[in-house]
Motif scaffolding. Sequence first.
Motif, PDB file in Angstrom:
ATOM      1  N   GLU A 261      -1.012  -1.287   1.219  1.00 20.22           N
ATOM      2  CA  GLU A 261      -1.755  -2.550   1.228  1.00 20.22           C
ATOM      3  C   GLU A 261      -1.072  -3.587   0.343  1.00 20.22           C
ATOM      4  O   GLU A 261      -0.994  -4.772   0.703  1.00 20.22           O
ATOM      5  CB  GLU A 261      -3.191  -2.308   0.752  1.00 20.22           C
ATOM      6  CG  GLU A 261      -4.061  -3.559   0.774  1.00 20.22           C
ATOM      7  CD  GLU A 261      -5.484  -3.282   0.312  1.00 20.22           C
ATOM      8  OE1 GLU A 261      -6.300  -4.221   0.340  1.00 20.22           O
ATOM      9  OE2 GLU A 261      -5.778  -2.130  -0.078  1.00 20.22           O
ATOM     10  N   HIS A 262      -0.585  -3.151  -0.795  1.00 19.29           N
ATOM     11  CA  HIS A 262       0.079  -4.082  -1.711  1.00 19.29           C
ATOM     12  C   HIS A 262       1.369  -4.626  -1.091  1.00 19.29           C
ATOM     13  O   HIS A 262       1.613  -5.833  -1.084  1.00 19.29           O
ATOM     14  CB  HIS A 262       0.397  -3.360  -3.028  1.00 19.29           C
ATOM     15  CG  HIS A 262       0.799  -4.282  -4.142  1.00 19.29           C
ATOM     16  ND1 HIS A 262       0.198  -4.276  -5.372  1.00 19.29           N
ATOM     17  CD2 HIS A 262       1.751  -5.250  -4.218  1.00 19.29           C
ATOM     18  CE1 HIS A 262       0.760  -5.182  -6.150  1.00 19.29           C
ATOM     19  NE2 HIS A 262       1.716  -5.778  -5.472  1.00 19.29           N
TER      20      HIS A 262
ATOM     21  N   ARG B  26       2.310  -4.774   2.040  1.00 24.93           N
ATOM     22  CA  ARG B  26       2.103  -5.575   3.259  1.00 24.93           C
ATOM     23  C   ARG B  26       1.938  -7.053   2.956  1.00 24.93           C
ATOM     24  O   ARG B  26       2.319  -7.899   3.757  1.00 24.93           O
ATOM     25  CB  ARG B  26       0.859  -5.089   4.015  1.00 24.93           C
ATOM     26  CG  ARG B  26       1.062  -3.865   4.854  1.00 24.93           C
ATOM     27  CD  ARG B  26      -0.026  -3.737   5.926  1.00 24.93           C
ATOM     28  NE  ARG B  26      -1.372  -3.810   5.388  1.00 24.93           N
ATOM     29  CZ  ARG B  26      -2.075  -2.782   4.926  1.00 24.93           C
ATOM     30  NH1 ARG B  26      -1.518  -1.574   4.929  1.00 24.93           N
ATOM     31  NH2 ARG B  26      -3.304  -2.932   4.475  1.00 24.93           N
ATOM     32  N   GLY B  27       1.392  -7.374   1.813  1.00 16.45           N
ATOM     33  CA  GLY B  27       1.121  -8.777   1.511  1.00 16.45           C
ATOM     34  C   GLY B  27       2.244  -9.499   0.806  1.00 16.45           C
ATOM     35  O   GLY B  27       2.077 -10.660   0.398  1.00 16.45           O
TER      36      GLY B  27
ATOM     37  N   SER C  75       2.565   0.468   5.621  1.00 12.14           N
ATOM     38  CA  SER C  75       2.954  -0.917   5.325  1.00 12.14           C
ATOM     39  C   SER C  75       3.704  -1.617   6.451  1.00 12.14           C
ATOM     40  O   SER C  75       3.739  -2.856   6.468  1.00 12.14           O
ATOM     41  CB  SER C  75       3.813  -0.955   4.049  1.00 12.14           C
ATOM     42  OG  SER C  75       4.867  -0.021   4.101  1.00 12.14           O
TER      43      SER C  75
END
Length: 785
Positions: free
Chosen positions: A138-139, A141-142, A563
């Motif tokens: 999640e980290h 991906r952004g 990711s």
Amino acid sequence: MVDARKNAPEQPPAGGWGALNATERQLARQKVLVKGNRALLNMNKPGGFDCPSCAWPDPKKPHTAEYCENGAKAVAWEATAKRTGPDVFAAHSVTELRGWSDHELEDHGRLTHPLRYNADTDRYEAVDWRTAISEIGEHVRGLDPTRVELYTSGRTSNEAAFLWQTYGRLLGTNNFPDCSDMCHATTTMALPESIGVRKGTVTLDDWDACDALFIIGQNPGTNSPRMLGYLHDMAKRGVPILTFNPFKERALVKFTDPQSPVEMLTGRGQTISSNYFQLRTGGDIVAMQAIAKLVIEAEDAARAAGEARILDVDFIAEHTHGFDAFADYVRGLDWPTIERFTALTRDHLQQAADVYMKAERVIACWGMGITQHRRGGDAMQQIINLLLLRGNMGRLGAGACPIRGHSNVQGDRTVGINKTPAEPFLKRMDEAFHFTAPRAWGHDTAECCEAILRGDVDAFLAMGGNFFRAIPDTDRIGAAVPSIGLTVYVATKLNRSHLTHGRQSYILPALGRTETDMQAGGQQTVTVEDSFAMVHGSTGQLTPASPLCRSEPWIIAELAKASVAGRGAVDWDAMIADYGLIRDKIAQVIPGFEDYNARIQEPGGFHLPIPARERVWETDTGKANFLFVPGMMDEDDDVPEAPHLQLMTIRSHDQFNTTIYSYNDRYRGVSGQRMVAFLNQDDMVDLGVTEGDWVQFETVAVDGIERRVAGFKAVAYDLPRGCCAAYYPETNALLPLDHRDKRSNTPAAKSVPVRITRVDPGAPASSEPEVAEQRPSAVGPVPVA
């Protein structure tokens, strides 16, 4: 070349009972005496596992004990019965753990659980795999992918490295800092300019056939001890071995082969170096040019007298470019300049030239004593020039032989860990995985460090290694790491980098090379590439340290699914179930790996194509190039401030990269400590330093940044004047990030200009001895006859 301790007794040969005793002691200390010895019998054998230490090739017909002292230590270190579980982190905060030594951190044992940093408690805490992977994915991906760094260690297999670069390029980055950036990237960048390949040109068959060997800036006794068996056999059959090194390393003087019952019973060893030239640090460029000068002048005299030619004139005419300019340049070098920059006399260099001219087949090998210089690429090209003079390239028994230091550091590069990928490679990646790989060049290690200092890194993910302890300018760069949003470390043991973390940080426990890797499709084999471009399989034998340890390919696949899911056509689960499918993709993308799965079954593996070995020169001129920079004399010929010494950072014999097995250095007479400054005795007089004084190093730098490390004990040692040495990584803070080879960005760790001054006896003490009975610590030189 004068021994600082003329009256000291001759030391015993390297190897022998000392090596066997050290091996057994390390296995016992790791509580795997029986298990470890059994495992060693399967190392470097068909169907067994590859040594997790150096990159020396495996013979087609291995010995019963096909391993060396340092390889055995690496196995003991990995197969240890000791564990570092969540209880350790519950008992010790990260701040407390920073107070532990490098040795204590790793010696505590194998990591057993995925861990996540809790800033509120300043502790790593256990976390389940699903949560860790989900949060990391999640980290990532952004993030802007150009602000993500993916580091690779040389312990990573071809399969894992290929998946790692696939993951990074699906993410959208070519930021691939790699451990080779700190060692042999110089080779990777300089050799193509000379001979059109990035690797050495020899195999073990060439070693068997050569009749003279030049060893330049390499210490096999500590860094690749299996090589000593070949040196022993060469010397025994009368092959001249010429060594160029400021240190007189014991293993290059005399070696007792543990495989020889006669030598073990008598205690006698084989003299290794027929000639040992203790040249000045940074003097390699001029030394090689001086030998070439003598060879060319002998050719001039032979031609004038109508005698047999010295040079291979047919080879030079057909296969080389730039000979005349090089020959004119070296003819013009004057001997006072040569002797001043090399610390060698004309007679010494004539001895080397005579051996070279007499030999029909010459191999030149080198290590980080060449590559880790600001002008390492230029020094390497002078070695190649010397080989080209007599056609010692592309024929049996001759060639260029860089000795890599880690078991798959060369393979990582081959399968795509590269910040500057070539367009044909990227096109094949596009076709294999149905996506468009990024074309913009990324970061190597030095550029990654610069990005961290600028605040341009949002995530740092490390596939093994100890990045923040191994890099230059450790204090400066380490201080900037807490501003990084995410750090992820895939590791087998705790090390100092894990305590140098970002705001979010994870440690993910990985399988070791020695351990069985069971996936849905059964037990898996990985592959590695050695220093001679041979690719072979490695199948783990031992039960994993923890049920929660995962293979590197599995970890990469899970990170990718979390990711970059949906990007490209990648069946991550199928490739993890059967690593043969990863090898099929490697074969599809990278030339030379055709029939990959079948060919790794061959004893000793298969050899990747090296065009220069066939006298095919993939250079701009289509030929092998004589290259040189007029007027370039020395490593420090433009350092603006004098007087100073040139510091070499070195490994101890009980060390592998940043892994410290103990505080001893048996071959150099050091026990119980590592904070030692090796100094020339005459330099000590000039500095007003006596043996046993505490001293500090201060870097002579032009960037206005003060770099100083104190707490070293002065020791008189057999070194040329102007040279000094101390252990790494303790001295890495002295090495400016921009003090590096300009082609490759490799740190110039073998030649750092420093000032040395005495400090108060109350200055910081040396490293704590590993065991109480080693007090008082003792330090002494290795006298050589």
